[in-house]
Design a protein around this motif. Sequence first.
Motif, mmCIF file in Angstrom:
data_model
loop_
_atom_site.group_PDB
_atom_site.id
_atom_site.type_symbol
_atom_site.label_atom_id
_atom_site.label_comp_id
_atom_site.label_asym_id
_atom_site.label_seq_id
_atom_site.Cartn_x
_atom_site.Cartn_y
_atom_site.Cartn_z
ATOM 1 N N GLY A 84 0.573 -1.504 0.300
ATOM 2 C CA GLY A 84 0.275 -0.314 -0.598
ATOM 3 C C GLY A 84 0.647 1.270 -0.390
ATOM 4 N N GLN A 85 1.864 1.474 0.652
ATOM 5 C CA GLN A 85 2.822 2.684 1.158
ATOM 6 C C GLN A 85 3.689 2.943 -0.415
ATOM 7 O OE1 GLN A 85 5.701 2.442 4.009
ATOM 8 N NE2 GLN A 85 4.211 1.178 5.569
ATOM 9 N N LYS A 86 3.844 1.691 -0.919
ATOM 10 C CA LYS A 86 4.342 1.813 -2.687
ATOM 11 C C LYS A 86 3.254 2.333 -3.690
ATOM 12 C CE LYS A 86 7.824 -1.923 -2.095
ATOM 13 N NZ LYS A 86 8.069 -3.461 -2.361
ATOM 14 N N LEU A 87 2.336 2.086 -3.079
ATOM 15 C CA LEU A 87 1.111 2.191 -4.195
ATOM 16 C C LEU A 87 0.906 3.782 -4.093
ATOM 17 C CD1 LEU A 87 -1.102 -0.607 -4.415
ATOM 18 C CD2 LEU A 87 0.184 0.641 -6.549
ATOM 19 N N LEU A 88 0.707 4.710 -2.767
ATOM 20 C CA LEU A 88 0.734 5.189 -2.782
ATOM 21 C C LEU A 88 1.949 6.403 -3.137
ATOM 22 C CD1 LEU A 88 -1.019 5.604 1.387
ATOM 23 C CD2 LEU A 88 -1.893 6.399 -1.160
ATOM 24 N N ILE A 89 3.438 5.949 -2.817
ATOM 25 C CA ILE A 89 4.435 7.064 -3.475
ATOM 26 C C ILE A 89 4.593 7.336 -4.851
ATOM 27 C CG2 ILE A 89 6.607 7.247 -3.564
ATOM 28 C CD1 ILE A 89 7.358 5.959 -0.807
ATOM 29 N N SER A 90 3.968 6.358 -5.159
ATOM 30 C CA SER A 90 3.578 5.830 -6.674
ATOM 31 C C SER A 90 2.592 6.879 -7.490
ATOM 32 C CB SER A 90 3.572 4.303 -8.012
ATOM 33 O OG SER A 90 4.623 3.641 -7.061
ATOM 34 N N ILE A 91 0.747 6.929 -6.889
ATOM 35 C CA ILE A 91 0.486 7.859 -6.730
ATOM 36 C C ILE A 91 0.779 9.336 -6.518
ATOM 37 C CG2 ILE A 91 -1.970 8.752 -6.366
ATOM 38 C CD1 ILE A 91 -2.996 5.861 -5.504
ATOM 39 N N LEU A 92 1.242 9.310 -5.414
ATOM 40 C CA LEU A 92 1.901 10.701 -5.597
ATOM 41 C C LEU A 92 2.371 11.695 -7.432
ATOM 42 C CD1 LEU A 92 2.274 10.744 -1.726
ATOM 43 C CD2 LEU A 92 0.325 12.278 -3.501
ATOM 44 N N LEU A 93 3.939 10.690 -6.796
ATOM 45 C CA LEU A 93 4.668 10.805 -8.089
ATOM 46 C C LEU A 93 4.058 11.361 -9.723
ATOM 47 C CD1 LEU A 93 7.540 7.647 -6.770
ATOM 48 C CD2 LEU A 93 8.233 10.800 -7.306
ATOM 49 N N ASN A 94 3.357 10.657 -10.110
ATOM 50 C CA ASN A 94 2.510 10.236 -11.362
ATOM 51 C C ASN A 94 1.215 11.515 -11.364
ATOM 52 O OD1 ASN A 94 2.520 7.884 -13.252
ATOM 53 N ND2 ASN A 94 3.180 7.096 -11.009
ATOM 54 N N ILE A 95 0.936 11.808 -9.925
ATOM 55 C CA ILE A 95 -0.019 13.268 -9.771
ATOM 56 C C ILE A 95 0.964 14.781 -10.483
ATOM 57 C CG2 ILE A 95 -1.084 14.489 -8.293
ATOM 58 C CD1 ILE A 95 -2.251 12.563 -6.976
ATOM 59 N N VAL A 96 1.795 14.665 -9.679
ATOM 60 C CA VAL A 96 3.098 15.848 -9.624
ATOM 61 C C VAL A 96 3.546 15.231 -11.822
ATOM 62 C CG1 VAL A 96 4.982 16.893 -9.694
ATOM 63 C CG2 VAL A 96 3.822 15.972 -7.380
ATOM 64 N N ILE A 97 3.797 14.099 -12.023
ATOM 65 C CA ILE A 97 4.510 14.240 -13.823
ATOM 66 C C ILE A 97 3.255 14.284 -14.348
ATOM 67 C CG2 ILE A 97 4.633 13.102 -15.256
ATOM 68 C CD1 ILE A 97 6.009 11.413 -13.088
ATOM 69 N N THR A 98 2.354 14.444 -14.008
ATOM 70 C CA THR A 98 0.975 14.385 -14.896
ATOM 71 C C THR A 98 0.217 15.903 -15.337
ATOM 72 O OG1 THR A 98 -0.171 12.785 -14.457
ATOM 73 C CG2 THR A 98 -1.749 14.341 -15.813
ATOM 74 N N ILE A 99 0.395 16.416 -14.167
ATOM 75 C CA ILE A 99 0.250 18.174 -13.838
ATOM 76 C C ILE A 99 1.309 19.007 -14.605
ATOM 77 C CG2 ILE A 99 -0.110 20.440 -12.348
ATOM 78 C CD1 ILE A 99 -1.025 18.245 -10.409
ATOM 79 N N ALA A 100 2.942 18.616 -14.793
ATOM 80 C CA ALA A 100 3.814 18.724 -14.877
ATOM 81 C C ALA A 100 3.172 18.912 -17.275
ATOM 82 C CB ALA A 100 5.105 18.608 -14.918
ATOM 83 N N GLN A 101 3.376 17.274 -17.525
ATOM 84 C CA GLN A 101 2.864 16.990 -18.346
ATOM 85 C C GLN A 101 1.901 17.698 -19.357
ATOM 86 O OE1 GLN A 101 2.942 13.022 -18.439
ATOM 87 N NE2 GLN A 101 5.615 13.262 -19.366
ATOM 88 N N VAL A 102 0.930 17.657 -19.021
ATOM 89 C CA VAL A 102 -0.532 18.707 -19.173
ATOM 90 C C VAL A 102 0.231 20.485 -19.517
ATOM 91 C CG1 VAL A 102 -2.760 19.878 -18.661
ATOM 92 C CG2 VAL A 102 -1.772 17.103 -18.289
ATOM 93 N N ILE A 103 0.715 21.300 -18.369
ATOM 94 C CA ILE A 103 0.776 22.541 -18.446
ATOM 95 C C ILE A 103 1.864 22.625 -19.706
ATOM 96 C CG2 ILE A 103 2.132 24.140 -17.270
ATOM 97 C CD1 ILE A 103 0.590 22.890 -15.344
#
Length: 303
Positions: A16-35
Motif C-alpha cells: 500500500g505504501q509503495k502504491l501511495l508513493i507512486s500515485i503522488l509521483l504520477n500526479i505531479v508528473i501528469t500536472i507538469a506534462q499537461v501544462i
Amino acid sequence: MNHHHNHSHSPKDLKGQKLLISILLNIVITIAQVIGGLVSGSLSLLSDALHNFSDVVSLIVSYVAARLSKQKASINRTFGYKRAEILAAFINASTLIIVAIILIFEAVKRFNNPQEIESGLVIWLAIIAIIGNGLSVLLLRKDSKNNINMRSAYLHLLTDMLASVAVLVGGLLMKFYQLFWVDSLLTLLIALYLIWVGYDLLKTSTKMLMLFTPDTINIKDVVRTVNKLPKVSKLHHVHIWNLSDDELHLEAHLDLTEDISTTAFNDLLLDIETVLHDEFNINHVTIQPEFNKEDPKEVIVQD
C-alpha cells in the motif's frame, strides 16, 4: 463434503505504501506534462500526460483493491474481497487499451497536419517523467512478480516510462533536426505498445474472472494423479480456478472403490490435499465422496 485450506501468503505490508508513493509521483508528473504539452504544443507530451493520468487512476484502483483484499470474510461476503485485485487488473488493462485507441486517432489527425513544437520544454519534462516513473517502477517491480493487481499497476508505470523515453528522443530530434512529424509517429508507437501489453493483461484477468482453468494446470494430469491413490475409482465433476493470485481452488466428486468410513476418508483426503499442493500448487480442495452413486462420471460436467 470435505474441504481444506492450505494458503501460503507472501508478506505484503509495504504494498500500500509503495502504491501511495507512486500515485503522488504520477500526479505531479501528469500536472507538469499537461501544462508543458499545452505550452509547447507537443501531442506526444500530452499523450504521455493522458497515459500518466490513466496511471494515477489505475494506481488508485490498485490501491483500493489491495486494501479491500485484506478485509475478512463475512456472512454476506464469504470470500471477502479477494477477487477485488483481479477486477482491478481487468479495469486497468481496459483503460490501457482505451487510452491507446484515443492516442491513435489524435496521432493520425496530427500526422496530416504537423505543428512546430517547443522542443526544449518537451525534453526537460520527458526527463522528469522518466525519473519519476523510473522510481515507481523500481518500487513495484518485486511485488509485480506474484500479484496480478500489482502487475497491472507496474505495467502502467513501465509503459509510461518507456513512452517518456520515446518523447525525449522525439524532443531531441525536433530540437536538432526540426523533424516535427516525429511527435505524431512516437504517439502512434506508444499507443500500439499500450495495446500490446494491455491485451495480455486483459486476457489473463478475464480468464480469472470467468473462472477458467489456469494455463499452468492440466486437468487430465490432476485426475490421473488422484486416480492412482488407493481406494480411488475416479475423480470427476472437476472444477479448478483462481480465486485470487495466490489461491488456487479445486472442487470435485470422488468415486470410491469401497464403502469406507469417514475416518478412512479423512486419511485419503489428506493424501489428496498433499499431492495436489505439492505437484500442482492447489491450496484449497473441496471433495464430495461417492460410492455406487448414479451420476455422470465424466471429468468435466456442466452443473
